[in-house]
Write a protein that holds these residues in place. Structure first.
Motif, PDB file in Angstrom:
ATOM      1  N   MET A   1      36.643 -15.674  -4.499  1.00 58.62           N
ATOM      2  CA  MET A   1      36.394 -14.539  -3.739  1.00 58.62           C
ATOM      3  C   MET A   1      36.924 -14.141  -2.503  1.00 58.62           C
ATOM      4  SD  MET A   1      32.237 -14.057  -1.879  1.00 58.62           S
ATOM      5  CE  MET A   1      32.797 -14.372  -0.426  1.00 58.62           C
ATOM      6  N   SER A   2      37.306 -12.760  -2.294  1.00 61.33           N
ATOM      7  CA  SER A   2      38.135 -12.464  -1.248  1.00 61.33           C
ATOM      8  C   SER A   2      37.577 -12.553  -0.186  1.00 61.33           C
ATOM      9  CB  SER A   2      38.950 -10.969  -1.442  1.00 61.33           C
ATOM     10  OG  SER A   2      39.473 -10.580  -0.144  1.00 61.33           O
ATOM     11  N   ARG A   3      37.923 -13.239   0.962  1.00 63.92           N
ATOM     12  CA  ARG A   3      37.355 -13.263   2.375  1.00 63.92           C
ATOM     13  C   ARG A   3      37.651 -11.947   3.066  1.00 63.92           C
ATOM     14  NH1 ARG A   3      39.397 -18.276   5.955  1.00 63.92           N
ATOM     15  NH2 ARG A   3      38.045 -17.061   7.302  1.00 63.92           N
ATOM     16  N   ARG A   4      38.441 -11.160   3.019  1.00 67.34           N
ATOM     17  CA  ARG A   4      38.491  -9.880   3.612  1.00 67.34           C
ATOM     18  C   ARG A   4      38.680  -8.538   2.749  1.00 67.34           C
ATOM     19  NH1 ARG A   4      36.529 -10.880   8.832  1.00 67.34           N
ATOM     20  NH2 ARG A   4      37.158 -12.861   9.319  1.00 67.34           N
ATOM     21  N   ARG A   5      37.892  -7.708   2.960  1.00 69.49           N
ATOM     22  CA  ARG A   5      38.120  -6.260   2.425  1.00 69.49           C
ATOM     23  C   ARG A   5      38.028  -5.253   3.369  1.00 69.49           C
ATOM     24  NH1 ARG A   5      34.007  -4.927  -2.018  1.00 69.49           N
ATOM     25  NH2 ARG A   5      35.166  -3.073  -1.938  1.00 69.49           N
ATOM     26  N   ARG A   6      38.747  -4.309   3.149  1.00 70.25           N
ATOM     27  CA  ARG A   6      38.681  -2.988   4.203  1.00 70.25           C
ATOM     28  C   ARG A   6      37.167  -2.542   4.242  1.00 70.25           C
ATOM     29  NH1 ARG A   6      42.217  -0.024   6.513  1.00 70.25           N
ATOM     30  NH2 ARG A   6      41.761   2.085   7.032  1.00 70.25           N
ATOM     31  N   TYR A   7      36.859  -2.709   5.507  1.00 71.20           N
ATOM     32  CA  TYR A   7      35.263  -1.948   6.023  1.00 71.20           C
ATOM     33  C   TYR A   7      35.558  -0.642   5.805  1.00 71.20           C
ATOM     34  CZ  TYR A   7      30.951  -2.352   8.361  1.00 71.20           C
ATOM     35  OH  TYR A   7      29.812  -1.948   8.740  1.00 71.20           O
ATOM     36  N   SER A   8      34.383  -0.288   5.238  1.00 69.74           N
ATOM     37  CA  SER A   8      34.159   1.328   5.212  1.00 69.74           C
ATOM     38  C   SER A   8      32.703   1.714   5.967  1.00 69.74           C
ATOM     39  CB  SER A   8      34.062   1.788   3.813  1.00 69.74           C
ATOM     40  OG  SER A   8      32.936   1.154   3.049  1.00 69.74           O
ATOM     41  N   ASP A   9      32.701   2.916   6.005  1.00 64.33           N
ATOM     42  CA  ASP A   9      31.449   3.308   6.807  1.00 64.33           C
ATOM     43  C   ASP A   9      30.283   3.486   5.883  1.00 64.33           C
ATOM     44  OD1 ASP A   9      32.751   3.984   8.935  1.00 64.33           O
ATOM     45  OD2 ASP A   9      33.080   6.227   8.543  1.00 64.33           O
ATOM     46  N   ASP A  10      30.555   3.306   4.506  1.00 61.03           N
ATOM     47  CA  ASP A  10      29.597   3.342   3.405  1.00 61.03           C
ATOM     48  C   ASP A  10      29.037   1.998   3.533  1.00 61.03           C
ATOM     49  OD1 ASP A  10      29.995   5.681   2.349  1.00 61.03           O
ATOM     50  OD2 ASP A  10      31.325   5.038   0.808  1.00 61.03           O
ATOM     51  N   ASP A  11      29.625   0.869   3.733  1.00 62.27           N
ATOM     52  CA  ASP A  11      29.366  -0.358   3.742  1.00 62.27           C
ATOM     53  C   ASP A  11      28.253  -0.649   4.798  1.00 62.27           C
ATOM     54  OD1 ASP A  11      30.646  -1.293   1.871  1.00 62.27           O
ATOM     55  OD2 ASP A  11      32.421  -2.107   2.967  1.00 62.27           O
ATOM     56  N   GLU A  12      28.687   0.076   6.235  1.00 61.16           N
ATOM     57  CA  GLU A  12      27.725  -0.046   7.260  1.00 61.16           C
ATOM     58  C   GLU A  12      26.624   0.540   7.105  1.00 61.16           C
ATOM     59  OE1 GLU A  12      28.045   0.793  12.048  1.00 61.16           O
ATOM     60  OE2 GLU A  12      29.934   0.204  10.864  1.00 61.16           O
ATOM     61  N   SER A  13      26.529   1.677   6.460  1.00 60.90           N
ATOM     62  CA  SER A  13      25.079   2.708   6.216  1.00 60.90           C
ATOM     63  C   SER A  13      24.417   2.051   5.312  1.00 60.90           C
ATOM     64  CB  SER A  13      25.801   3.924   5.809  1.00 60.90           C
ATOM     65  OG  SER A  13      26.243   3.862   4.480  1.00 60.90           O
ATOM     66  N   GLU A  14      24.806   1.008   4.837  1.00 58.74           N
ATOM     67  CA  GLU A  14      23.992   0.351   3.814  1.00 58.74           C
ATOM     68  C   GLU A  14      22.735  -0.328   4.490  1.00 58.74           C
ATOM     69  OE1 GLU A  14      23.413   0.119   0.715  1.00 58.74           O
ATOM     70  OE2 GLU A  14      25.398   0.941  -0.521  1.00 58.74           O
ATOM     71  N   TYR A  15      23.052  -1.014   5.490  1.00 60.55           N
ATOM     72  CA  TYR A  15      22.013  -1.624   6.571  1.00 60.55           C
ATOM     73  C   TYR A  15      22.045  -1.359   7.932  1.00 60.55           C
ATOM     74  CZ  TYR A  15      26.236  -4.680   7.245  1.00 60.55           C
ATOM     75  OH  TYR A  15      27.469  -4.859   7.745  1.00 60.55           O
ATOM     76  N   LEU A  35      27.706  -5.934  -3.426  1.00 57.00           N
ATOM     77  CA  LEU A  35      26.783  -6.846  -2.646  1.00 57.00           C
ATOM     78  C   LEU A  35      27.579  -7.677  -2.017  1.00 57.00           C
ATOM     79  CD1 LEU A  35      24.061  -7.958  -5.615  1.00 57.00           C
ATOM     80  CD2 LEU A  35      23.780  -6.580  -3.279  1.00 57.00           C
ATOM     81  N   GLU A  36      28.949  -8.224  -2.570  1.00 56.04           N
ATOM     82  CA  GLU A  36      30.047  -9.128  -2.041  1.00 56.04           C
ATOM     83  C   GLU A  36      30.375  -8.398  -0.812  1.00 56.04           C
ATOM     84  OE1 GLU A  36      34.376 -10.475  -2.973  1.00 56.04           O
ATOM     85  OE2 GLU A  36      32.901 -10.717  -4.496  1.00 56.04           O
ATOM     86  N   SER A  37      30.741  -7.010  -0.776  1.00 59.28           N
ATOM     87  CA  SER A  37      31.221  -6.521   0.414  1.00 59.28           C
ATOM     88  C   SER A  37      30.339  -6.511   1.719  1.00 59.28           C
ATOM     89  CB  SER A  37      31.694  -5.057   0.161  1.00 59.28           C
ATOM     90  OG  SER A  37      32.089  -4.531   0.996  1.00 59.28           O
ATOM     91  N   LEU A  38      29.001  -6.329   1.363  1.00 59.11           N
ATOM     92  CA  LEU A  38      28.002  -6.248   2.384  1.00 59.11           C
ATOM     93  C   LEU A  38      27.775  -7.703   2.920  1.00 59.11           C
ATOM     94  CD1 LEU A  38      25.401  -3.859   0.665  1.00 59.11           C
ATOM     95  CD2 LEU A  38      26.751  -3.360   2.581  1.00 59.11           C
ATOM     96  N   ILE A  39      27.479  -8.554   2.061  1.00 59.73           N
ATOM     97  CA  ILE A  39      27.489 -10.090   2.688  1.00 59.73           C
ATOM     98  C   ILE A  39      28.631 -10.489   3.486  1.00 59.73           C
ATOM     99  CG2 ILE A  39      26.777 -12.351   1.989  1.00 59.73           C
ATOM    100  CD1 ILE A  39      25.350 -11.092  -0.418  1.00 59.73           C
ATOM    101  N   THR A  40      29.767 -10.318   2.893  1.00 57.01           N
ATOM    102  CA  THR A  40      31.014 -10.732   3.546  1.00 57.01           C
ATOM    103  C   THR A  40      31.188 -10.007   5.068  1.00 57.01           C
ATOM    104  OG1 THR A  40      31.991 -11.125   1.470  1.00 57.01           O
ATOM    105  CG2 THR A  40      33.475 -11.065   3.256  1.00 57.01           C
ATOM    106  N   ARG A  41      30.909  -8.712   5.159  1.00 55.50           N
ATOM    107  CA  ARG A  41      30.939  -7.978   6.282  1.00 55.50           C
ATOM    108  C   ARG A  41      30.191  -8.081   7.394  1.00 55.50           C
ATOM    109  NH1 ARG A  41      36.467  -6.738   6.560  1.00 55.50           N
ATOM    110  NH2 ARG A  41      37.325  -6.105   4.642  1.00 55.50           N
TER     111      ARG A  41
END
Length: 203
Positions: A1-15, A35-41
């Motif tokens: 599982m990648s520790r880091r992915r580019r953060y996007s506004d879509d990710d933040e707007s989820e929660y 799900l992985e992106s949200l939890i990781t970020r």
């Protein structure tokens, strides 16, 4: 599982702000990746408070628990190991999920104990130690019973009393206990105090 992915506004707007937006539906792989992106970020720089982000993310994940519970639990456990500086963030998230879905905590604990044993077998002692710390902090969120943590500590100390045990092995088990005890010590002390008070009341 990648520790880091580019953060996007879509990710933040989820929660962000505790409001779960309607997510794009796609294949199972796409949903798991999201799900992985949200939890990781979670816990990274955001315009909203960490508290609101955690509450919002817990709401998003709760909706996916029926279909993706094993995946969500596994991602949380891996994130705690790969990003130990955010352990308190992940224990809080686990606590929120367990409060919404009683019984989830037991599954967290089972998987974490499995991870810990696997890391020990693979001689990945630092990762195993992080798991011990994660389990200890989960005791503060009512995800793992402090009695279970105490039993784990006692089993570690028992190992140090084995005949002809290598010093380095003994040192690791002692260090694992001493470095994790501060994370759960308050809960253990409070539990002992309550037990003593109950015993006094019976006399």
């Amino acid at each position: 599982m990648s520790r880091r992915r580019r953060y996007s506004d879509d990710d933040e707007s989820e929660y962000e702000g505790g409001r779960a937006s309607k997510r794009r539906r796609g294949g199972e792989a796409e949903i798991e990746e999201r799900l992985e992106s949200l939890i990781t970020r979670v816990g990274e720089k955001s315009t909203s408070s960490l508290e609101s982000n955690l509450e919002g993310l817990a709401g998003v994940l709760e909706a996916d628990l029926p279909n993706y519970k094993p995946k969500i639990i596994k991602i949380l456990c891996i994130c705690a190991v790969m990003q130990p500086e955010k352990i308190t963030v992940y224990t809080t998230l686990a606590g929120l999920l367990n409060a919404k879905n009683p019984g989830t905590g037991g599954e967290f604990a089972d998987l974490l104990f499995k991870f810990m044993k696997d890391y020990m077998k693979a001689n990945e002692w630092e990762k195993a130690r992080v798991i011990v710390r994660f389990l200890s902090d989960l005791g503060n969120c009512s995800v793992v019973d402090p009695v279970t943590i105490l039993a784990m500590f006692e089993s570690f100390i028992t190992v140090t009393m084995e005949d002809d045990i290598p010093q380095v092995r003994s040192d690791w088990f002692v260090y694992a206990v001493l470095s994790s005890l501060p994370w759960i010590g308050g809960q253990l002390a409070a539990k002992k105090t309550r037990g003593a008070q109950q015993n006094d009341g019976q006399h």
